[in-house]
Design a protein around this motif. Sequence first.
Motif, PDB file in Angstrom:
ATOM      1  N   LYS A 113       0.927  -1.332  -0.022  1.00  0.00           N
ATOM      2  CA  LYS A 113      -0.125   0.082   0.256  1.00  0.00           C
ATOM      3  C   LYS A 113       1.083   1.126   0.029  1.00  0.00           C
ATOM      4  CE  LYS A 113      -3.547  -2.183   0.388  1.00  0.00           C
ATOM      5  NZ  LYS A 113      -4.933  -2.422  -0.476  1.00  0.00           N
ATOM      6  N   ASN A 114       0.507   2.158  -0.739  1.00  0.00           N
ATOM      7  CA  ASN A 114       1.010   3.676  -0.885  1.00  0.00           C
ATOM      8  C   ASN A 114       2.741   3.437  -1.014  1.00  0.00           C
ATOM      9  OD1 ASN A 114       0.995   6.224  -0.952  1.00  0.00           O
ATOM     10  ND2 ASN A 114       0.857   6.711   1.192  1.00  0.00           N
ATOM     11  N   ASP A 148      -0.108   1.700  -5.272  1.00  0.00           N
ATOM     12  CA  ASP A 148      -0.382   0.815  -4.893  1.00  0.00           C
ATOM     13  C   ASP A 148       0.062  -0.639  -5.703  1.00  0.00           C
ATOM     14  OD1 ASP A 148      -1.575   1.908  -2.465  1.00  0.00           O
ATOM     15  OD2 ASP A 148      -3.622   1.427  -3.286  1.00  0.00           O
ATOM     16  N   GLN A 150      -0.096  -4.887  -6.232  1.00  0.00           N
ATOM     17  CA  GLN A 150      -0.549  -6.107  -5.951  1.00  0.00           C
ATOM     18  C   GLN A 150       0.177  -7.208  -6.539  1.00  0.00           C
ATOM     19  OE1 GLN A 150      -4.712  -6.654  -6.333  1.00  0.00           O
ATOM     20  NE2 GLN A 150      -4.620  -8.987  -6.287  1.00  0.00           N
ATOM     21  N   HIS A 174      -2.427   6.303  -7.916  1.00  0.00           N
ATOM     22  CA  HIS A 174      -3.237   7.428  -7.039  1.00  0.00           C
ATOM     23  C   HIS A 174      -2.487   8.777  -7.579  1.00  0.00           C
ATOM     24  CE1 HIS A 174      -4.950   4.304  -4.890  1.00  0.00           C
ATOM     25  NE2 HIS A 174      -3.972   3.916  -4.399  1.00  0.00           N
TER      26      HIS A 174
END
Length: 504
Positions: A113-114, A148, A150, A174
Motif C-alpha cells: 500500500k502507498n 499501490d 498487488q 493514485h
Amino acid sequence: MCWAGRMMLGAFSILLVLVHAAAACEFGPFPYRATGIVCRMTKPAALLLNQETAQVIQAAFRNAKFPNITGERSMRLLGRVAYGLSNIQVNDLSIERSEVELKEENAIHIFIKNVTALFKGTLTYGYAGAWFLQLFHSVDFEIESSIDLQLNINLMCQKDQVAPDASDCYLAFHKLTLHLQGDKEPGWLKQLFTDFISFTLKLVLKREVCKEINAVAQTLTSFILDLAANFVRDKDIIVDISLASDTVIKASYIESHHKGLVLYKNNSSVLSDSVFSPSLLTESRMLYFWLSEHSLSSLAAAAFLDGRLVLSLRGEKLQELFEMEDTEVQRKAVQRIFQGASYNDSVAKVWSLTQPQISLQPEGTVVRSLVAVEVSIPQAGEEPLVALYMEKEIMVTIQATYAEKKLILQPVDSSVEIKVFKCAADPNEEDPSIQSFLQNMILVAGIPEITSGMGSALTSLMNSKRLDLFDIINPEIITRKGYVIVQLDFGFPSNLLLNFLEKS
C-alpha cells in the motif's frame, strides 16, 4: 548415544529454509509419495516474513532499468510535438504498509500500500509548426508518484522444488505529477507533457518494476533453496528435501511435505509409509517441523557408516570422568587401570560398534547401541598399552532442548550391560571392584559427558550452517511414538536478506 542428539540436526538444519510451498507437481505413485519431513508455516510467520518484502520491493524499484520513453503528437497551432524522457532514476522511495493473504488455490497474495517514489530524469522536447522553426530543449524533471502494488504469487514446481511466479503484478496509480526544472506550479508546458506521457509512463513503470520483482523473487528463491541444500548436507551425508507431494495452502498456514530420505555415497534410505497426519500440528506457533523416526534413524545409520560415531577424551575431561567421586574404591581402581600414567598422556576412545537403533517415544529419544571403550596409556619407548577395553550394550533415553542458540541433550534414563571386559591390571577379572566402579562411572558421568559433548559438537555444526543468524523464540522439541515435532516462533534475520540483496 550421540545420535540421539543428531536427530535434532534434521529439524534445526532446515530451520526457516523449508518454509516454501509447491504446486502442481507430477508425483510418482506410492511409495514415492511417502513423507519423512513436513514443514508448516502459519499466518503469523507469513506476516512477519511479509514485513521483509518491503526491502525486496524497494530493491526492485531501485534496480529496475527504465528505458528511455519517447513519443510525439500533432497539436493544432503548435504542429508536431516530440518528446523523450531519459536517465530515469528512483529516489526517496517509501512504503506505507504491506499485507499478505494465503489463498487455497495455491497462491500467495501480497498487497503493498502507498508506495511513494520520486522519479528523476531529463526531458527533451521539440516542435515544428507553421510559425516556428524546429526547436529542441532539454530540462530536468521530477515525477511524484503514489502507487499501490498487488502481487499474486503463483507457486510452480520445477524439478521437485518450488518456483514462485510473480508475473501476475498490478500497479494502481493514485498520483503521478510532473515537475519541470523544480517548478511546482502548473503551466502549459507541464500540462502538455503530463497529458502526453502519463499513460506511457504508467505502462513502462508497470512493465519494468513487475519484471524486476519477478526476477528478484526467482533469484531469492534460488538463494533460499541453495541455503536449504547446504543446511542438510554435510560431506557425504545428504537429506533429500525435495517435495514428496502437493503443498497444502490454507487461509491460516502453508504446509509442505518433503521426502526426508537420507543419501549416503549414492545409497538412499527407503521410506514406504508415513504416519504423518495434519492433525498432529496446530496453528498456535509460527513454524513447525515434523520429522519421522525413519529419517532420524537413517541419519544415524549414515553417520555410523561414515565413521563419525567416535569420541576421544584426554586430559581434564578424562580426569573428571575417573575422579567423579573421591573414595578409596575409586582411587584404587584408577591406580590399577592407569598404572601411574598421567591423564594428559592417556587417551580414552569411545565408538559405536553397531548401528545405533533410534526409537522416538513420548519419554524422549531412546537410543540402543553396542559401544566400545578403550583406554590407552603410554609406555617408555614402546607402543601405548591398552590398559582397558570394554564392550557394553547401552540404552539411553535422551530429551533435547534448544536454548540460547545451543542444543542441549539431557539423558533422563539409561542402562549399561558390559559384554566384554579386559583390563591389563586384572587379566583374570579377579577384582570385581574395577568393573563395579566402571559401571557406575559410565552411568553417572560417562553418558552425560558424551551427550553433552555431542550437543556442543552439533551446535557448532549447525552454527556453521548459519543457524545462529536466526532469532529462535521459545522452541519446543516434542517426541511422540514414531515422530518428533519442533515448534517455535522466530525473528527473521534482516541482515541475511540485506547481504543477499547487496550481493545480487
